[in-house]
Structure formats: structure tokens, C-alpha cells
Design an enzyme around this catalytic site. Structure first.
Site, PDB file in Angstrom:
ATOM      1  N   ARG A 191      -6.857   2.394  -3.255  1.00 47.30           N
ATOM      2  CA  ARG A 191      -5.804   1.558  -2.553  1.00 47.30           C
ATOM      3  C   ARG A 191      -5.868  -0.049  -2.649  1.00 47.30           C
ATOM      4  NH1 ARG A 191      -7.773   4.441   2.253  1.00 47.30           N
ATOM      5  NH2 ARG A 191      -7.441   6.072   1.111  1.00 47.30           N
ATOM      6  N   ARG A 204       0.887  -1.319  -0.108  1.00 47.14           N
ATOM      7  CA  ARG A 204      -0.055   0.053  -0.125  1.00 47.14           C
ATOM      8  C   ARG A 204       0.988   1.280   0.005  1.00 47.14           C
ATOM      9  NH1 ARG A 204      -4.767   1.941   4.005  1.00 47.14           N
ATOM     10  NH2 ARG A 204      -4.535   4.256   3.337  1.00 47.14           N
ATOM     11  N   ASP A 231      -6.859  -1.723   2.627  1.00 45.86           N
ATOM     12  CA  ASP A 231      -7.271  -0.680   3.782  1.00 45.86           C
ATOM     13  C   ASP A 231      -7.631  -1.706   4.868  1.00 45.86           C
ATOM     14  OD1 ASP A 231      -7.435   1.601   5.184  1.00 45.86           O
ATOM     15  OD2 ASP A 231      -9.440   1.978   4.320  1.00 45.86           O
ATOM     16  N   ASP A 251      -8.869  -1.245   8.846  1.00 42.07           N
ATOM     17  CA  ASP A 251      -9.405  -0.341   9.798  1.00 42.07           C
ATOM     18  C   ASP A 251      -9.916  -1.139  10.992  1.00 42.07           C
ATOM     19  OD1 ASP A 251      -8.956   2.040   8.188  1.00 42.07           O
ATOM     20  OD2 ASP A 251     -10.829   1.588   7.352  1.00 42.07           O
TER      21      ASP A 251
END
Ligand code: ROI
Length: 164
Positions: free
Chosen positions: A95, A86, A98, A100
Site C-alpha cells: 500500500r 491508495r 495506511d 490507522d
């Protein structure tokens, strides 16, 4: 030894074979020390939030039991993102992967590097839908029900792909 916390991770990708990126990230989560990957949601295709001149996203959620602290887990997730190549170019841009931290037990975290619950969680169907697939009764630490947040949130035309 302390009892583990249940954490929920949001995964998203719209570059470099997104399906493969999700599977690679799940494998890395499966390998995390002091952590057990306990469940994964279906995968959804979603229209991008943010700039529209980028491919659609694939999104899903994973549930972990972990003895890591929230910041330790954040650092592990950033390592996985880096390993998958990334590069952070553009805010709200495309991207490869990701990862999170969406929820971490009942904890609220307000740190310069980390906010839990994830700030955008209440506004994003591509996060709420897979979380509810994992736990239909899920609530935020302040007691708000995720199913009610989903009913009120903007629609990004989710299409369910397949079970991870
Ligand atoms: N849009 C969608 N649909 N899914 C994402 O995971 C996602 N992630 C982002 C931005 C660029 C804000 N938009 C997204 O970071």
C-alpha cells in the site's frame, strides 16, 4: 467547547517512495481541522507482515490532540489515504499509505467501521515501538502496558531510519 482527546495514528507505506508518502501524510495530519499534530516518532523499516513477496514497509506513529470524534477522524484519514492514491486491492497487500487510529484517549470503540484500540496493535512491533518512543508509559484502555506487549510480540526486524 469540549477538551481535546489525544489520539495516536499508525502510518505505514511500502509503495511509491514510502518516505515521501509518510511525509505527505504528516503534512496532511498537520493541516487537519480541529486537530493539532503534537509529536511524531522516528521512522522504522520493517519486514512485511502478511505476504512476503512485497517490499519492506516504513512505519511510524504520530500523536494528535483532536476535537473530532473517532469516526470523524477515521473519515479524515480515509480522505488522506484516497488523496495519496491508495487503492485497496489485496488484504495484507502492499500500500502507498495506511493510516490507522491506534488509540483514542482512554476510549474503546467497537463499531462496524472502526475498532479502537486497533485489533492488531498488541501483535505488531512496528506499531508498538514507535508508540513507545512517543510515550514510554503508554497503556491500553484495559491497563495493559505497551512495553510488556512489545517484549512478548513477534519480531519484524525493525531498523530505525531517521527522525521524521
Ligand atoms: N507489515 C509491516 N511491516 N508494516 C505495515 O505497516 C504493514 N501493514 C499491513 C500489512 C500488509 C498487514 N503488513 C505490514 O497492512
Amino acid at each position: 467547547m469540549t477538551t481535546p482527546s489525544t489520539a495516536f495514528i499508525g502510518l505505514g507505506s511500502n509503495l511509491g517512495n514510502p518516505l515521501q508518502q509518510l511525509h505527505q501524510a504528516l503534512e496532511a495530519l498537520h493541516q487537519l481541522a480541529h486537530t493539532t499534530l503534537t509529536d511524531t516518532s522516528p521512522i522504522y523499516r520493517s519486514a512485511p507482515v502478511g505476504p512476503q513477496d512485497q517490499p519492506k514497509f516504513l512505519n511510524m506513529a504520530a500523536r494528535l490532540d483532536t476535537r473530532l470524534t473517532p469516526l470523524e477522524l477515521l473519515d479524515r484519514l480515509l480522505e488522506i489515504e484516497d488523496l495519496q492514491g491508495r487503492v485497496r486491492h489485496q488484504t495484507w497487500g502492499p500500500r502507498v499509505i495506511d493510516l490507522d487510529i491506534l488509540l483514542f484517549g482512554e476510549e474503546s470503540v467497537d463499531h462496524e467501521r472502526l475498532q479502537i484500540p486497533h485489533a492488531e496493535l498488541p501483535n505488531r512491533d512496528f506499531v508498538l515501538r514507535p508508540l513507545l518512543d512517543l510515550e514510554p508509559e503508554l497503556r491500553l484502555p484495559d491497563g495493559r502496558r505497551l512495553d510488556l506487549l512489545l517484549a512478548a510480540c513477534p519480531c519484524n526486524n525493525l531498523e530505525r531510519l531517521e527522525d521524521a
